[in-house]
Design a protein around this motif. Structure first.
Motif, mmCIF file in Angstrom:
data_model
loop_
_atom_site.group_PDB
_atom_site.id
_atom_site.type_symbol
_atom_site.label_atom_id
_atom_site.label_comp_id
_atom_site.label_asym_id
_atom_site.label_seq_id
_atom_site.Cartn_x
_atom_site.Cartn_y
_atom_site.Cartn_z
ATOM 1 N N SER A 186 -3.397 -0.501 -1.246
ATOM 2 C CA SER A 186 -3.248 -1.902 -0.847
ATOM 3 C C SER A 186 -4.436 -2.705 -1.345
ATOM 4 C CB SER A 186 -3.169 -2.009 0.682
ATOM 5 O OG SER A 186 -1.994 -1.416 1.176
ATOM 6 N N ARG A 187 -5.614 -2.117 -1.206
ATOM 7 C CA ARG A 187 -6.834 -2.795 -1.658
ATOM 8 C C ARG A 187 -6.818 -2.978 -3.176
ATOM 9 N NH1 ARG A 187 -9.867 0.507 0.331
ATOM 10 N NH2 ARG A 187 -10.541 1.735 -1.466
ATOM 11 N N ILE A 188 -6.398 -1.941 -3.900
ATOM 12 C CA ILE A 188 -6.345 -2.033 -5.357
ATOM 13 C C ILE A 188 -5.368 -3.119 -5.789
ATOM 14 C CG2 ILE A 188 -5.620 -0.822 -7.456
ATOM 15 C CD1 ILE A 188 -6.726 1.748 -6.173
ATOM 16 N N ALA A 189 -4.210 -3.174 -5.126
ATOM 17 C CA ALA A 189 -3.214 -4.196 -5.473
ATOM 18 C C ALA A 189 -3.750 -5.591 -5.210
ATOM 19 C CB ALA A 189 -1.931 -3.964 -4.680
ATOM 20 N N ALA A 190 -4.444 -5.763 -4.080
ATOM 21 C CA ALA A 190 -5.002 -7.075 -3.748
ATOM 22 C C ALA A 190 -6.059 -7.487 -4.755
ATOM 23 C CB ALA A 190 -5.589 -7.039 -2.342
ATOM 24 N N GLU A 191 -6.908 -6.547 -5.150
ATOM 25 C CA GLU A 191 -7.968 -6.857 -6.107
ATOM 26 C C GLU A 191 -7.403 -7.177 -7.490
ATOM 27 O OE1 GLU A 191 -10.445 -3.433 -5.900
ATOM 28 O OE2 GLU A 191 -11.490 -4.096 -4.084
ATOM 29 N N SER A 192 -6.284 -6.556 -7.825
ATOM 30 C CA SER A 192 -5.705 -6.794 -9.155
ATOM 31 C C SER A 192 -5.187 -8.215 -9.299
ATOM 32 C CB SER A 192 -4.558 -5.811 -9.419
ATOM 33 O OG SER A 192 -3.400 -6.157 -8.673
ATOM 34 N N SER A 193 -4.812 -8.833 -8.170
ATOM 35 C CA SER A 193 -4.234 -10.176 -8.223
ATOM 36 C C SER A 193 -5.206 -11.254 -7.775
ATOM 37 C CB SER A 193 -2.977 -10.238 -7.348
ATOM 38 O OG SER A 193 -3.295 -9.916 -5.999
ATOM 39 N N SER A 194 -6.462 -10.854 -7.474
ATOM 40 C CA SER A 194 -7.445 -11.812 -6.988
ATOM 41 C C SER A 194 -8.583 -11.945 -7.972
ATOM 42 C CB SER A 194 -7.999 -11.375 -5.627
ATOM 43 O OG SER A 194 -9.073 -12.201 -5.232
ATOM 44 N N THR A 195 -8.737 -13.117 -8.540
ATOM 45 C CA THR A 195 -9.845 -13.356 -9.466
ATOM 46 C C THR A 195 -11.179 -13.222 -8.752
ATOM 47 O OG1 THR A 195 -8.498 -14.882 -10.745
ATOM 48 C CG2 THR A 195 -10.867 -15.005 -11.076
ATOM 49 N N GLU A 196 -11.227 -13.658 -7.470
ATOM 50 C CA GLU A 196 -12.475 -13.615 -6.723
ATOM 51 C C GLU A 196 -12.950 -12.195 -6.496
ATOM 52 O OE1 GLU A 196 -11.986 -15.758 -3.156
ATOM 53 O OE2 GLU A 196 -11.695 -17.701 -4.119
ATOM 54 N N SER A 197 -12.003 -11.256 -6.260
ATOM 55 C CA SER A 197 -12.398 -9.891 -5.954
ATOM 56 C C SER A 197 -12.437 -9.011 -7.191
ATOM 57 C CB SER A 197 -11.419 -9.275 -4.934
ATOM 58 O OG SER A 197 -10.122 -9.212 -5.483
ATOM 59 N N SER A 198 -12.016 -9.579 -8.323
ATOM 60 C CA SER A 198 -12.015 -8.788 -9.551
ATOM 61 C C SER A 198 -13.415 -8.650 -10.100
ATOM 62 C CB SER A 198 -11.114 -9.457 -10.591
ATOM 63 O OG SER A 198 -11.280 -8.847 -11.840
ATOM 64 N N CYS A 199 -13.704 -7.459 -10.664
ATOM 65 C CA CYS A 199 -15.015 -7.277 -11.285
ATOM 66 C C CYS A 199 -15.094 -8.039 -12.597
ATOM 67 C CB CYS A 199 -15.291 -5.788 -11.517
ATOM 68 S SG CYS A 199 -14.205 -5.018 -12.720
ATOM 69 N N GLU A 220 -5.920 19.411 4.760
ATOM 70 C CA GLU A 220 -6.050 20.215 5.958
ATOM 71 C C GLU A 220 -7.046 19.548 6.893
ATOM 72 O OE1 GLU A 220 -5.470 24.411 3.530
ATOM 73 O OE2 GLU A 220 -7.085 24.194 4.973
ATOM 74 N N GLY A 221 -6.683 19.446 8.179
ATOM 75 C CA GLY A 221 -7.532 18.776 9.136
ATOM 76 C C GLY A 221 -7.150 17.326 9.332
ATOM 77 N N LEU A 222 -6.346 16.776 8.456
ATOM 78 C CA LEU A 222 -5.821 15.427 8.576
ATOM 79 C C LEU A 222 -4.367 15.507 9.001
ATOM 80 C CD1 LEU A 222 -7.083 13.701 5.295
ATOM 81 C CD2 LEU A 222 -8.055 13.455 7.572
ATOM 82 N N THR A 223 -3.954 14.622 9.892
ATOM 83 C CA THR A 223 -2.538 14.550 10.204
ATOM 84 C C THR A 223 -1.818 13.866 9.045
ATOM 85 O OG1 THR A 223 -2.651 12.371 11.262
ATOM 86 C CG2 THR A 223 -3.112 14.310 12.647
ATOM 87 N N ASP A 224 -0.503 14.052 8.971
ATOM 88 C CA ASP A 224 0.272 13.384 7.929
ATOM 89 C C ASP A 224 0.073 11.867 8.010
ATOM 90 O OD1 ASP A 224 1.136 15.887 7.319
ATOM 91 O OD2 ASP A 224 3.257 15.522 7.740
ATOM 92 N N ALA A 225 0.043 11.356 9.247
ATOM 93 C CA ALA A 225 -0.113 9.914 9.431
ATOM 94 C C ALA A 225 -1.474 9.447 8.935
ATOM 95 C CB ALA A 225 0.058 9.548 10.901
ATOM 96 N N ASP A 226 -2.517 10.228 9.216
ATOM 97 C CA ASP A 226 -3.856 9.871 8.740
ATOM 98 C C ASP A 226 -3.904 9.836 7.218
ATOM 99 O OD1 ASP A 226 -4.855 9.667 11.291
ATOM 100 O OD2 ASP A 226 -5.674 11.708 11.345
ATOM 101 N N GLN A 227 -3.267 10.835 6.602
ATOM 102 C CA GLN A 227 -3.292 10.908 5.145
ATOM 103 C C GLN A 227 -2.549 9.730 4.531
ATOM 104 O OE1 GLN A 227 -2.554 14.775 3.585
ATOM 105 N NE2 GLN A 227 -2.147 14.075 1.510
ATOM 106 N N ARG A 228 -1.385 9.411 5.073
ATOM 107 C CA ARG A 228 -0.614 8.290 4.540
ATOM 108 C C ARG A 228 -1.368 6.971 4.733
ATOM 109 N NH1 ARG A 228 3.905 11.406 6.556
ATOM 110 N NH2 ARG A 228 5.209 12.051 4.790
ATOM 111 N N THR A 229 -2.039 6.836 5.880
ATOM 112 C CA THR A 229 -2.815 5.624 6.130
ATOM 113 C C THR A 229 -3.934 5.474 5.119
ATOM 114 O OG1 THR A 229 -2.323 5.634 8.501
ATOM 115 C CG2 THR A 229 -4.289 4.431 7.794
ATOM 116 N N ALA A 230 -4.649 6.564 4.831
ATOM 117 C CA ALA A 230 -5.745 6.520 3.862
ATOM 118 C C ALA A 230 -5.239 6.128 2.483
ATOM 119 C CB ALA A 230 -6.441 7.883 3.806
#
Length: 288
Positions: free
Chosen positions: A29-42, A13-23
């Motif tokens: 997207s960030r999680i997927a990128a980190e999963s395939s990047s040794t540099e960004s992996s913990c 509530e208070g977020l538009t559908d577009a805002d929610q989908r963007t979040a």
């Protein structure tokens, strides 16, 4: 179910559908990128992250055999349960995974349905779909495919699926009734849902519902059991069952450093069936 459970919708509530989908898209997207990047992996070349992910998966209900069965970056340590464990999959089934991420549940399902079955994963995040498709090759899974699309508008043919899985994804949708209508559309008569998700048990603190980070992290968009029951029934489903997992507080309380979120949400098994017609199409037909 309890009569006094909260029934108010909390779809950001208070977020538009577009805002929610963007979040949501940005987070995964960030999680997927980190999963395939040794540099960004913990992990940075160690096994610590893999061990942590495996431990978390065990708490969600996956066995060591499940964890050993899937290669690549499919297990991203996401979710709030193990939907394949409650799905009762059979050889030859056509299975659809809503919000398939890196594909972990899809590859587990592929073992159950065999070469004559088929598994389709749908995810709205291009980076996740790319990761999942790479995992198809890593797992030599010829009966699994991944499609880019929103779970409110599935790129799947009518009445072409036997079982729908989903793992802590429906809560992310700003239009859950539409998700269930789409699920009903693509299921064959007699088909069923087997979903793991979080449900609301108490009113969320002020600001959590409207916080994009909270919504994208599977909390702010959670709906109550009565609300979900009504959505599924309105979509046409029968034999609706929503069963909270009493031990889910063990991992939910770790989702936020500032508050114990298990005071507000709980993981649950959500099951329902599309009423059978007199003549059900044969199993294993392709989800076009």
């Amino acid at each position: 179910m309890t009569d006094d459970a909260p029934t108010a919708e909390t779809d950001g509530e208070g977020l538009t559908d577009a805002d929610q989908r963007t979040a949501v898209r940005e987070r995964y997207s960030r999680i997927a990128a980190e999963s395939s990047s040794t540099e960004s992996s913990c992990c940075e070349g160690t096994d610590s992250c893999g061990d942590a992910s495996a431990d978390e998966s065990r708490r969600l209900g996956y066995s060591d055999a499940d964890l050993d069965a899937v290669d690549g970056d499919a297990n991203l340590g996401l979710g709030c349960g193990n939907p394949t464990a409650i799905a009762g999959l059979e050889t030859g089934d056509t299975v659809l995974d809503l919000g398939s991420g890196g594909g972990f549940d899809c590859f587990l399902a592929a073992r159950e349905v065999g070469e004559t079955g088929r598994v389709v994963g749908v995810d709205m995040t291009p980076e996740m779909v790319e990761t999942a498709r790479e995992n198809v090759e890593a797992n030599d899974a010829s009966n699994v495919e991944f499609r880019l699309g929103e779970i409110e508008h599935l790129p799947v043919a009518d009445a072409s699926v036997d079982v729908i899985l989903s793992n802590c994804v429906v809560n992310l949708s700003p239009d859950k009734p539409q998700v269930f209508r789409e699920a009903y559309r693509v299921l064959r008569p007699g088909g069923r849902l087997a979903i793991s998700d979080v449900v609301l048990t108490a009113e969320l603190p002020d600001g959590v519902r409207t916080d994009p980070t909270s919504v994208a992290a599977c909390v702010g968009g959670a709906a109550s059991i009565p609300a979900l029951d009504a959505m599924l029934t309105d979509a046409g489903f029968a034999d609706v069952s929503i069963e909270p997992k009493s031990d889910s507080d063990e991992f939910i309380r770790e989702w936020d450093d500032e508050r114990d979120l298990s005071d507000y949400v709980v993981a649950a098994r959500i099951e329902a069936e599309k009423p059978a017609s007199r003549q059900r199409p044969s199993r294993g037909d392709a989800a076009e």
